[in-house]
Design a protein around this motif. Sequence first.
Motif, PDB file in Angstrom:
ATOM      1  N   ILE A  73       0.742  -1.356   0.176  1.00  0.00           N
ATOM      2  CA  ILE A  73      -0.102  -0.083  -0.037  1.00  0.00           C
ATOM      3  C   ILE A  73       0.869   1.426   0.027  1.00  0.00           C
ATOM      4  CG2 ILE A  73      -1.709   1.229   1.369  1.00  0.00           C
ATOM      5  CD1 ILE A  73      -2.447  -1.456   2.440  1.00  0.00           C
ATOM      6  N   GLU A  74       0.561   2.395  -0.674  1.00  0.00           N
ATOM      7  CA  GLU A  74       1.478   3.503  -0.990  1.00  0.00           C
ATOM      8  C   GLU A  74       1.073   4.393  -0.084  1.00  0.00           C
ATOM      9  OE1 GLU A  74       2.479   4.594  -4.910  1.00  0.00           O
ATOM     10  OE2 GLU A  74       2.351   2.644  -5.733  1.00  0.00           O
ATOM     11  N   PHE A  75       0.150   4.226   0.910  1.00  0.00           N
ATOM     12  CA  PHE A  75      -0.064   5.619   1.731  1.00  0.00           C
ATOM     13  C   PHE A  75       0.128   4.740   3.288  1.00  0.00           C
ATOM     14  CE2 PHE A  75      -4.027   3.754   0.191  1.00  0.00           C
ATOM     15  CZ  PHE A  75      -4.988   3.165   1.407  1.00  0.00           C
ATOM     16  N   ARG A  76       0.189   5.704   4.021  1.00  0.00           N
ATOM     17  CA  ARG A  76       0.537   5.307   5.584  1.00  0.00           C
ATOM     18  C   ARG A  76      -0.840   5.087   6.281  1.00  0.00           C
ATOM     19  NH1 ARG A  76       1.687   5.715  10.708  1.00  0.00           N
ATOM     20  NH2 ARG A  76       3.656   4.864  11.412  1.00  0.00           N
ATOM     21  N   VAL A  77      -0.839   3.696   6.917  1.00  0.00           N
ATOM     22  CA  VAL A  77      -2.038   3.464   7.819  1.00  0.00           C
ATOM     23  C   VAL A  77      -1.459   3.651   9.191  1.00  0.00           C
ATOM     24  CG1 VAL A  77      -3.303   1.450   8.510  1.00  0.00           C
ATOM     25  CG2 VAL A  77      -2.603   1.524   6.196  1.00  0.00           C
ATOM     26  N   ALA A  78      -2.282   4.448  10.014  1.00  0.00           N
ATOM     27  CA  ALA A  78      -2.141   4.612  11.154  1.00  0.00           C
ATOM     28  C   ALA A  78      -2.060   3.489  12.044  1.00  0.00           C
ATOM     29  CB  ALA A  78      -3.117   5.665  11.916  1.00  0.00           C
ATOM     30  N   GLU A  79      -1.270   3.566  13.303  1.00  0.00           N
ATOM     31  CA  GLU A  79      -1.294   2.984  14.134  1.00  0.00           C
ATOM     32  C   GLU A  79      -2.682   2.085  14.989  1.00  0.00           C
ATOM     33  OE1 GLU A  79       3.172   3.792  13.674  1.00  0.00           O
ATOM     34  OE2 GLU A  79       0.970   4.827  13.630  1.00  0.00           O
ATOM     35  N   PHE A 103       5.929  10.915   9.732  1.00  0.00           N
ATOM     36  CA  PHE A 103       5.623  10.574  11.123  1.00  0.00           C
ATOM     37  C   PHE A 103       5.235   9.466  11.495  1.00  0.00           C
ATOM     38  CE2 PHE A 103       4.989  15.139  10.145  1.00  0.00           C
ATOM     39  CZ  PHE A 103       5.825  15.805  11.129  1.00  0.00           C
ATOM     40  N   ASP A 104       5.065   9.023  12.811  1.00  0.00           N
ATOM     41  CA  ASP A 104       4.379   7.805  13.162  1.00  0.00           C
ATOM     42  C   ASP A 104       2.996   8.239  13.777  1.00  0.00           C
ATOM     43  OD1 ASP A 104       5.020   8.874  15.539  1.00  0.00           O
ATOM     44  OD2 ASP A 104       6.141   6.788  16.220  1.00  0.00           O
ATOM     45  N   TRP A 105       2.035   7.247  14.027  1.00  0.00           N
ATOM     46  CA  TRP A 105       0.617   7.403  14.659  1.00  0.00           C
ATOM     47  C   TRP A 105      -0.246   8.389  13.819  1.00  0.00           C
ATOM     48  CZ3 TRP A 105      -1.512   4.870  18.924  1.00  0.00           C
ATOM     49  CH2 TRP A 105      -0.826   3.924  19.714  1.00  0.00           C
ATOM     50  N   VAL A 106      -0.038   8.380  12.649  1.00  0.00           N
ATOM     51  CA  VAL A 106      -0.714   9.277  11.460  1.00  0.00           C
ATOM     52  C   VAL A 106      -1.098   8.201  10.374  1.00  0.00           C
ATOM     53  CG1 VAL A 106       0.354  11.564  12.260  1.00  0.00           C
ATOM     54  CG2 VAL A 106       1.447  10.273  10.249  1.00  0.00           C
ATOM     55  N   GLY A 107      -1.924   9.091   9.612  1.00  0.00           N
ATOM     56  CA  GLY A 107      -2.313   8.310   8.312  1.00  0.00           C
ATOM     57  C   GLY A 107      -3.839   7.773   8.279  1.00  0.00           C
ATOM     58  N   ALA A 108      -4.072   6.756   7.445  1.00  0.00           N
ATOM     59  CA  ALA A 108      -5.246   6.300   7.030  1.00  0.00           C
ATOM     60  C   ALA A 108      -5.936   5.460   8.389  1.00  0.00           C
ATOM     61  CB  ALA A 108      -5.342   5.454   6.088  1.00  0.00           C
ATOM     62  N   SER A 109      -7.213   5.547   8.704  1.00  0.00           N
ATOM     63  CA  SER A 109      -7.492   5.009  10.151  1.00  0.00           C
ATOM     64  C   SER A 109      -9.259   4.789   9.584  1.00  0.00           C
ATOM     65  CB  SER A 109      -7.420   5.540  11.005  1.00  0.00           C
ATOM     66  OG  SER A 109      -7.630   4.893  12.312  1.00  0.00           O
ATOM     67  N   VAL A 110      -9.798   4.208  10.722  1.00  0.00           N
ATOM     68  CA  VAL A 110     -11.334   4.078  10.772  1.00  0.00           C
ATOM     69  C   VAL A 110     -11.686   4.369  12.168  1.00  0.00           C
ATOM     70  CG1 VAL A 110     -11.243   1.513  11.170  1.00  0.00           C
ATOM     71  CG2 VAL A 110     -13.164   2.290   9.978  1.00  0.00           C
ATOM     72  N   CYS A 111     -13.046   5.053  12.242  1.00  0.00           N
ATOM     73  CA  CYS A 111     -13.468   5.205  13.514  1.00  0.00           C
ATOM     74  C   CYS A 111     -14.539   3.991  14.006  1.00  0.00           C
ATOM     75  CB  CYS A 111     -14.513   6.233  13.509  1.00  0.00           C
ATOM     76  SG  CYS A 111     -13.631   7.776  13.222  1.00  0.00           S
ATOM     77  N   PHE A 112     -14.274   3.622  15.002  1.00  0.00           N
ATOM     78  CA  PHE A 112     -15.263   2.609  15.766  1.00  0.00           C
ATOM     79  C   PHE A 112     -16.085   3.497  16.921  1.00  0.00           C
ATOM     80  CE2 PHE A 112     -11.872  -0.092  14.475  1.00  0.00           C
ATOM     81  CZ  PHE A 112     -12.890  -1.345  13.957  1.00  0.00           C
ATOM     82  N   MET A 113     -17.456   3.790  16.508  1.00  0.00           N
ATOM     83  CA  MET A 113     -18.366   4.578  16.977  1.00  0.00           C
ATOM     84  C   MET A 113     -19.192   4.041  18.160  1.00  0.00           C
ATOM     85  SD  MET A 113     -19.287   7.452  14.239  1.00  0.00           S
ATOM     86  CE  MET A 113     -17.837   8.106  13.187  1.00  0.00           C
ATOM     87  N   GLU A 114     -19.223   4.515  19.323  1.00  0.00           N
ATOM     88  CA  GLU A 114     -20.197   3.866  20.189  1.00  0.00           C
ATOM     89  C   GLU A 114     -21.580   3.862  19.824  1.00  0.00           C
ATOM     90  OE1 GLU A 114     -20.613   4.669  25.280  1.00  0.00           O
ATOM     91  OE2 GLU A 114     -20.161   6.398  23.914  1.00  0.00           O
ATOM     92  N   LYS A 115     -22.115   2.377  20.278  1.00  0.00           N
ATOM     93  CA  LYS A 115     -23.485   2.345  19.794  1.00  0.00           C
ATOM     94  C   LYS A 115     -24.486   3.020  20.573  1.00  0.00           C
ATOM     95  CE  LYS A 115     -22.523  -2.492  18.409  1.00  0.00           C
ATOM     96  NZ  LYS A 115     -22.795  -4.131  18.799  1.00  0.00           N
TER      97      LYS A 115
END
Length: 398
Positions: free
Chosen positions: A33-39, A386-398
């Motif tokens: 993958i050519e973009f950074r995925v967040a931790e 940088f680290d701890w940056v990039g693409a991510s996803v939200c898990f949202m409270e039900k």
Amino acid sequence: MQSSIRQQYNKDFTQDKYQQLVADLNKAAQKPIEFRVAETPVFVPKSLKDKLMNTCESIIDVIVSEDFKAKTDGAIPKNQNVPNENNHTSFLAIDFAVCKNDEGDFVPQLIELQGFPSLFGFQYLLSETYQKHFSIPENYEFLFNGNDRKGYVEALRKLIVGNESIENVILLEIYPEIQKTRVDFDITEGLIGVKAVCLTKIIKEGRQLFYLNDGVKTQIKRIYNRLIFDDLTNFPDLKTDFNLTDDVDVEWIGHPNWFFRISKFTMPFFKNEFIPNCRFLNEYKGIFPENLSDFVLKPLFSFAGSGVIINVKKEDLTSIIDPENYILQEKVKYEPIIETIDGNKVKCEIRMLYIWQKDEPRPILLTNLARLSRGEMIGVRYNKDFDWVGASVCFMEK
């Protein structure tokens, strides 16, 4: 954003788990993958989730109004108007910065929106891979409106494929094999069977379009459009049988005109406590706000952050010869909110992803994506080192 969940996640985090996550993503994509995925994913409390969803609904109220098309006709460049526009967009992406108000509560602030598909395939995989390698609380979800993973895929298939045979539906891009988002194309093909086809490979015969499907000439009846006109300017000598503005017998899933109608052009039409003040530059008639440092200048017909001026000066505004093609938007202050394992905090942007089935009265929220940043701008291109940056996803409270 949920302190107890964040503390537990960071306590359990290891670099080895993260590297395994990235390795699994690369394996599924068949290429790195050519973009950074967040931790980390983002854990969104219900209070912020409700604000996001309610603000989105207020935006949709404007988009579904009877006069919306008339108000946005000027958004479509005359030489980029594509025939056979449908009644409404097929996709809607609404971007928010996560901020804090004066009371210290987390609040969203609208950044921009798009009538264009986003990474529906990749977000499906990314959420699944976070869940595989890290502990995600059971009362947090990345899907909405009662969908499970099977329902998610079926909703995409219904929208994109409809009642056509899968071989008569393509994903359209320009040189998809070199796009940074190609991972999404591969995953989409795995989920619903639609193949990515380059614009240069399409054969036009009269009003019909064809492509070679494993060497077999096959008619195209539906186009899942991932191509924008702006990208074509990178290939000035491109020669094709088919131009996007040709009048042909295909159904667009994500008609190109909606990319312009629902865009920065639409921002001045929305009013809400979580939507920053925004006006077309020509409306100021040369009398600009004194506090220009509190505004950002955005060209209407440029994308991926190109041409945006964050630190605006009066001479930037007076030098523009087509002010009707710019907006001056009140600046949003991202709040660093997600604590990293080194004790620092990073900024977060959340994109709410909607699909709009044919003949339905309103779009439906399906999923989301997030971007984490330490830099002044959010996009992954601005956070490479940088680290701890990039693409991510939200898990949202039900």
